[in-house]
Design a protein around this motif. Structure first.
Motif, PDB file in Angstrom:
ATOM      1  N   LEU A  14      45.503  52.608  35.073  1.00 26.33           N
ATOM      2  CA  LEU A  14      45.450  51.568  34.043  1.00 26.33           C
ATOM      3  C   LEU A  14      44.772  50.353  34.655  1.00 26.33           C
ATOM      4  O   LEU A  14      45.255  49.774  35.628  1.00 26.33           O
ATOM      5  CB  LEU A  14      46.851  51.194  33.552  1.00 26.33           C
ATOM      6  CG  LEU A  14      46.927  50.015  32.569  1.00 26.33           C
ATOM      7  CD1 LEU A  14      46.102  50.290  31.313  1.00 26.33           C
ATOM      8  CD2 LEU A  14      48.370  49.695  32.204  1.00 26.33           C
ATOM      9  N   LEU A  15      43.607  49.966  34.097  1.00 25.99           N
ATOM     10  CA  LEU A  15      42.853  48.817  34.593  1.00 25.99           C
ATOM     11  C   LEU A  15      43.087  47.653  33.636  1.00 25.99           C
ATOM     12  O   LEU A  15      42.622  47.663  32.497  1.00 25.99           O
ATOM     13  CB  LEU A  15      41.360  49.171  34.670  1.00 25.99           C
ATOM     14  CG  LEU A  15      40.410  48.016  35.019  1.00 25.99           C
ATOM     15  CD1 LEU A  15      40.714  47.453  36.414  1.00 25.99           C
ATOM     16  CD2 LEU A  15      38.948  48.476  34.933  1.00 25.99           C
ATOM     17  N   ALA A  16      43.843  46.624  34.097  1.00 27.18           N
ATOM     18  CA  ALA A  16      44.089  45.420  33.304  1.00 27.18           C
ATOM     19  C   ALA A  16      43.091  44.363  33.733  1.00 27.18           C
ATOM     20  O   ALA A  16      43.216  43.761  34.799  1.00 27.18           O
ATOM     21  CB  ALA A  16      45.526  44.927  33.508  1.00 27.18           C
ATOM     22  N   GLU A  17      42.069  44.124  32.932  1.00 31.96           N
ATOM     23  CA  GLU A  17      40.944  43.245  33.287  1.00 31.96           C
ATOM     24  C   GLU A  17      40.330  42.711  32.010  1.00 31.96           C
ATOM     25  O   GLU A  17      40.020  43.482  31.082  1.00 31.96           O
ATOM     26  CB  GLU A  17      39.915  44.038  34.107  1.00 31.96           C
ATOM     27  CG  GLU A  17      38.588  43.351  34.311  1.00 31.96           C
ATOM     28  CD  GLU A  17      38.692  42.132  35.196  1.00 31.96           C
ATOM     29  OE1 GLU A  17      38.469  41.016  34.662  1.00 31.96           O
ATOM     30  OE2 GLU A  17      39.016  42.283  36.397  1.00 31.96           O
ATOM     31  N   ASP A  18      40.111  41.381  31.923  1.00 32.50           N
ATOM     32  CA  ASP A  18      39.595  40.792  30.689  1.00 32.50           C
ATOM     33  C   ASP A  18      38.076  40.671  30.691  1.00 32.50           C
ATOM     34  O   ASP A  18      37.461  40.491  29.645  1.00 32.50           O
ATOM     35  CB  ASP A  18      40.233  39.422  30.438  1.00 32.50           C
ATOM     36  CG  ASP A  18      39.868  38.419  31.512  1.00 32.50           C
ATOM     37  OD1 ASP A  18      39.891  38.780  32.705  1.00 32.50           O
ATOM     38  OD2 ASP A  18      39.569  37.255  31.176  1.00 32.50           O
ATOM     39  N   ASN A  19      37.439  40.741  31.864  1.00 29.96           N
ATOM     40  CA  ASN A  19      35.989  40.584  31.960  1.00 29.96           C
ATOM     41  C   ASN A  19      35.318  41.946  31.768  1.00 29.96           C
ATOM     42  O   ASN A  19      35.575  42.894  32.518  1.00 29.96           O
ATOM     43  CB  ASN A  19      35.615  39.992  33.327  1.00 29.96           C
ATOM     44  CG  ASN A  19      34.140  39.685  33.426  1.00 29.96           C
ATOM     45  OD1 ASN A  19      33.335  40.579  33.669  1.00 29.96           O
ATOM     46  ND2 ASN A  19      33.779  38.424  33.252  1.00 29.96           N
ATOM     47  N   GLN A  20      34.433  42.031  30.750  1.00 25.14           N
ATOM     48  CA  GLN A  20      33.847  43.326  30.412  1.00 25.14           C
ATOM     49  C   GLN A  20      32.976  43.883  31.522  1.00 25.14           C
ATOM     50  O   GLN A  20      32.953  45.096  31.765  1.00 25.14           O
ATOM     51  CB  GLN A  20      33.036  43.203  29.113  1.00 25.14           C
ATOM     52  CG  GLN A  20      33.903  42.957  27.876  1.00 25.14           C
ATOM     53  CD  GLN A  20      33.084  42.958  26.595  1.00 25.14           C
ATOM     54  OE1 GLN A  20      31.864  43.069  26.620  1.00 25.14           O
ATOM     55  NE2 GLN A  20      33.775  42.828  25.465  1.00 25.14           N
ATOM     56  N   ASN A  61      33.298  43.396  34.747  1.00 24.85           N
ATOM     57  CA  ASN A  61      34.181  43.917  35.790  1.00 24.85           C
ATOM     58  C   ASN A  61      34.854  45.218  35.343  1.00 24.85           C
ATOM     59  O   ASN A  61      35.120  46.107  36.158  1.00 24.85           O
ATOM     60  CB  ASN A  61      35.245  42.873  36.156  1.00 24.85           C
ATOM     61  CG  ASN A  61      34.648  41.710  36.922  1.00 24.85           C
ATOM     62  OD1 ASN A  61      33.582  41.835  37.518  1.00 24.85           O
ATOM     63  ND2 ASN A  61      35.320  40.572  36.911  1.00 24.85           N
ATOM     64  N   GLN A  62      35.139  45.324  34.055  1.00 29.41           N
ATOM     65  CA  GLN A  62      35.691  46.578  33.530  1.00 29.41           C
ATOM     66  C   GLN A  62      34.722  47.728  33.778  1.00 29.41           C
ATOM     67  O   GLN A  62      35.098  48.811  34.252  1.00 29.41           O
ATOM     68  CB  GLN A  62      35.987  46.446  32.036  1.00 29.41           C
ATOM     69  CG  GLN A  62      37.128  45.507  31.682  1.00 29.41           C
ATOM     70  CD  GLN A  62      37.261  45.318  30.181  1.00 29.41           C
ATOM     71  OE1 GLN A  62      36.471  45.873  29.409  1.00 29.41           O
ATOM     72  NE2 GLN A  62      38.260  44.531  29.764  1.00 29.41           N
TER      73      GLN A  62
END
Length: 777
Positions: A661-667, A669-670
């Motif tokens: 599960l990758l919790a990241e708000d920057n697309q 970086n996603q």
């Protein structure tokens, strides 16, 4: 000679008999507690003695007796008669105690008292001097005893008067004082002399011969200690004693008319000297009667408060010197004291706000002493204006607050800028690294390598600035963990092998002998070695760069290691070798082929990191002959067997079956992170913030969570705490790895406290990310 006198004074030749007699003496004094002569000073002195060793009690009991005698005889109509009777009784009751020299001085004639006190004050100072410099025989000291003995003998046979005797002693004391000041410094000798004076004052202030000590203190000492410091302890007592004896002296004058003018002249001169001391004291000296009205007002009091003596004498102290809200408290305190109750401010220093003639508030330091003269009480106040000190303290506090605020602002700015720069850097660096792993064409590979090199350069600059900030703020902490020197050096060399190959430089590692597992901070040591090797390659056009590691010695529990980076580069001129360790410093003697690059912080940071570990970075270099940078560190030996971590070539990167599960708000970086995870055969779900991550965790099972810290709606800290507080046991155990652009130590500590298992900074290295996930699984 003089030291032996002090030892004799402190001796107790009668052993247990003297101890028993001393105890009976204390009980004898306490038997007067119910009588009218008893006062608080006697009570406090006995309580103070009870807390001390027997030696100290024995040395200070003479002062207790004189305080008792003073309180006793001045309640009688014929003090001289009762003093004689009391001392006769002391000889009969306590012969061994009276025979000790501290007591024997009391029962001597005034002439012998002054002689012995003159010996003793010098002996106390000389004892401290010989304790520091060793046993020292000095002709000046021998001459002092000879001159004092000679003057005392002349006084005995009326060849000198008392004033001439005291002048002789004062002259000899001044000579010794000047000699000792040249040897030890005026401040130290003045301090010792003042301590000796205070000790003797504690014992002998009521003794007839004690006034000698006031007259023989050197003038430089009085000036340095500010005359008021002397008067606080003694001057009001001397004034009162002179006043009490005036009536008896006048009666004698009627019988000795021929001596009257001479005695009056001496009294006038003595009073004038004392008056001059008080008038010119650096503190305000104010005397009050029992009603709190002012009876004496010196020059400094006029300066501080603005009232002249003519205006203020006879006025109430509480109505003119303190603000209205303090008047009642002060009056009530004096009234309580007069009624026999304790006044907590008597004989203590305290601060309060005073009032000037113009109504201006003044910060003051005040002490009040009380003396009983017959049926009358006189209060003596010593007052100091501390407005400048208070103002300075406030300025210091304001400056400290401003500095702390500036430091906080700086830290917040660096944290914000670090995050904002690292976030796009992560997308850039990760994309480049991913493209390099996709087998690009050779021309594309070269371009990507140049881009990666430039991105690394930017990251080095950013890390240097952050490291410098952490060093200046004192936020650097060193890890203490098991590690292998060989593995650390192999990894460091492999990092720079491509850079060396591109320049045609031979990069080698020389481990002189096997080194056992150690305990230390391999990250910080690697940072230092990386910087030194990078510089060596940068400034070497041909030849070689060598990392040499040598064990200098071992003990049962530690190993001393020397690290040395040697190059055949351009070298550094002797004049520049100190400057290269300064911040932002770059030198120009590298030749025309070298451009000045970088921040000029690397060597400065290396030096600070080593100094924090008790070492120093040193350089040996000559222009055109290359350079050698080296340092030494001592490490505790590790008791663990250090496992060798596999390099990327040792195993295939495969995380098949791992759900992430990758919790990241920057697309961006996603996308970058997901590409690598998918490449390693992971199943990846993405959450744009902490709330979405919690929703996904409620319906899916994950093996590991990569958690950004700064996200909208719910950040990574709050999300991690919510996961750890969940009732599901799997949620409590699932590994959470912080993947963030915030790299400050306090951020890492906060992340771990919120329940995360590991911490990785952006831009992330794909190799490190892989092994971090693998190790946490």
């Amino acid at each position: 000679m003089f030291k032996s006198l002090y030892k004799r004074l402190s001796s107790r030749p009668h052993g247990n008999l003297l101890r028993e007699e001393h105890n009976r003496f204390i009980e004898y004094i306490k038997s007067f507690e119910a009588q009218g002569i008893w006062n608080e000073n006697l009570d406090n002195r006995i309580k103070s003695l009870a807390k001390e060793s027997f030696d100290s009690q024995l040395n200070r009991s003479a002062g207790l007796y004189l305080l008792f005698e003073h309180s006793f005889i001045y309640k009688q109509k014929n003090p001289s008669k009762y003093q004689t009777q009391l001392r006769r009784e002391m000889r009969g009751r306590f012969p061994n105690l009276v025979d000790t020299l501290f007591f024997r001085i009391i029962f001597s004639s005034v002439n012998n008292q002054e002689r012995d006190l003159a010996y003793l004050i010098v002996d106390l100072v000389w004892s401290k001097y010989t304790d520091m410099v060793g046993n020292s025989k000095n002709e000046l000291l021998k001459n002092y005893k000879y001159q004092v003995d000679k003057a005392a003998e002349q006084l005995k046979f009326n060849q000198l008067n008392r004033s001439e005797f005291r002048s002789t002693v004062k002259y000899e004391v001044s000579r010794l004082y000047e000699y000792l000041c040249l040897s030890m410094g005026q401040a130290k000798i003045s301090e010792w002399l003042q301590e000796a004076y205070q000790l003797l004052a504690d014992n002998y202030q009521f003794l007839d011969g004690f006034s000698l000590l006031i007259g023989i203190l050197p003038e430089p000492l009085l000036n340095e200690q500010q005359l008021s410091q002397l008067s606080r302890e003694q001057i009001h007592g001397v004034l009162l004693e002179k006043t009490e004896k005036l009536e008896e002296t006048n009666q004698k004058l009627q019988i000795q008319i021929a001596e009257r003018e001479k005695i009056q002249r001496e009294l006038a001169q003595s009073a004038e000297r004392l008056y001059t001391v008080v008038e010119n004291a650096m503190d305000a000296v104010v005397l009050l009667d029992a009603s709190g009205r002012i009876t004496f007002w010196n020059n400094q009091a006029e300066t501080i408060f603005g009232w002249s003596s003519e205006e203020i004498i006879g006025k109430k102290f509480s109505e003119h010197i303190v603000p209205p809200d303090r008047k009642e408290i002060l009056d009530r305190g004096l009234d309580f004291f007069l009624k026999g109750q304790k006044m907590p401010t008597i004989n203590r220093r305290f601060e309060l706000v005073g009032l000037s003639k113009e109504g201006k508030l003044i910060d003051l330091e005040l002490s009040i002493g009380a003396n009983q003269i017959g049926d009358e009480v006189i209060f003596t106040s010593f007052i100091r204006d501390i407005s400048d000190r208070k103002r300075y303290e406030k300025q210091l506090m304001d400056a400290r607050d401003k500095a702390q605020k500036a430091s906080q602002t700086k830290a917040e700015f660096l944290s914000t800028m670090s995050h904002e720069i690292r976030t796009p850097m992560n997308g850039l660096y990760g994309t480049i690294e991913y493209l390099l792993s996709e087998n690009p064409r050779e021309d594309q590979r070269e371009s990507l390598k140049m881009m990666k090199h430039s991105a690394k350069g930017l990251l080095v600059i950013l890390n240097d600035i952050l490291d410098l900030s952490k060093l200046e703020e004192g936020h650097v902490e060193f890890d203490q963990r098991d590690f292998s020197i060989q593995e650390l050096c192999n990894r460091t060399i492999s990092t720079f092998m491509q850079m060396a190959d591109e320049k045609g430089i031979n990069l080698t590692l020389n481990l002189h002998q096997p080194i056992p597992g150690l305990i230390g901070d391999p990250v910080r040591i690697g940072q230092i070695l990386n910087n030194l090797i990078s510089n060596a390659i940068k400034f070497t056009d041909e030849g070689s760069v060598e990392l040499s590691v040598e064990c200098l010695g071992t003990s049962n529990d530690s190993v001393n290691v020397q690290f040395k980076v040697i190059d055949t580069g351009t070298g550094i001129a002797q004049a520049d070798q100190e400057r290269i360790f300064h911040r932002f410093t770059q030198i120009d003697n590298y030749g025309k082929t070298h451009l000045r690059t970088g921040t000029g912080l690397g060597l400065s940071i290396c030096q600070k990191l080593l100094q924090l570990q008790g070492s120093d970075l040193q350089v040996d270099s000559s222009p055109g002959k290359g350079s050698s940078f080296f340092f030494k560190l001592s490490f505790p030996k590790s008791t663990q067997r250090i496992a060798q971590h596999p390099t990327p070539d040792d195993q295939k990167r495969d995380l098949s079956g791992v759900r992430v599960l990758l919790a990241e708000d920057n697309q961006i970086n996603q996308i970058v992170a997901k590409r690598f995870l998918v490449k390693w055969n992971c199943e990846v779900d993405i959450a744009d913030n902490g709330l979405i991550a919690l929703d996904l965790l409620a319906v899916n099972q994950y093996d590991v969570i990569l958690m950004d810290l700064q996200m909208p709606e719910m950040d990574g800290f709050e999300a991690s705490r919510a996961i750890r507080n969940h009732k599901d046991s799997h949620m409590k155990r699932i590994p959470i790895i912080a993947l963030t652009a915030d790299v400050f130590p306090e951020v890492k500590e906060k992340a771990l406290q919120s329940g995360m298992n590991d911490f990785m900074s952006k831009p992330f290295d794909s190799e490190k990310l892989y092994f971090t996930i693998a190790s946490n699984l």
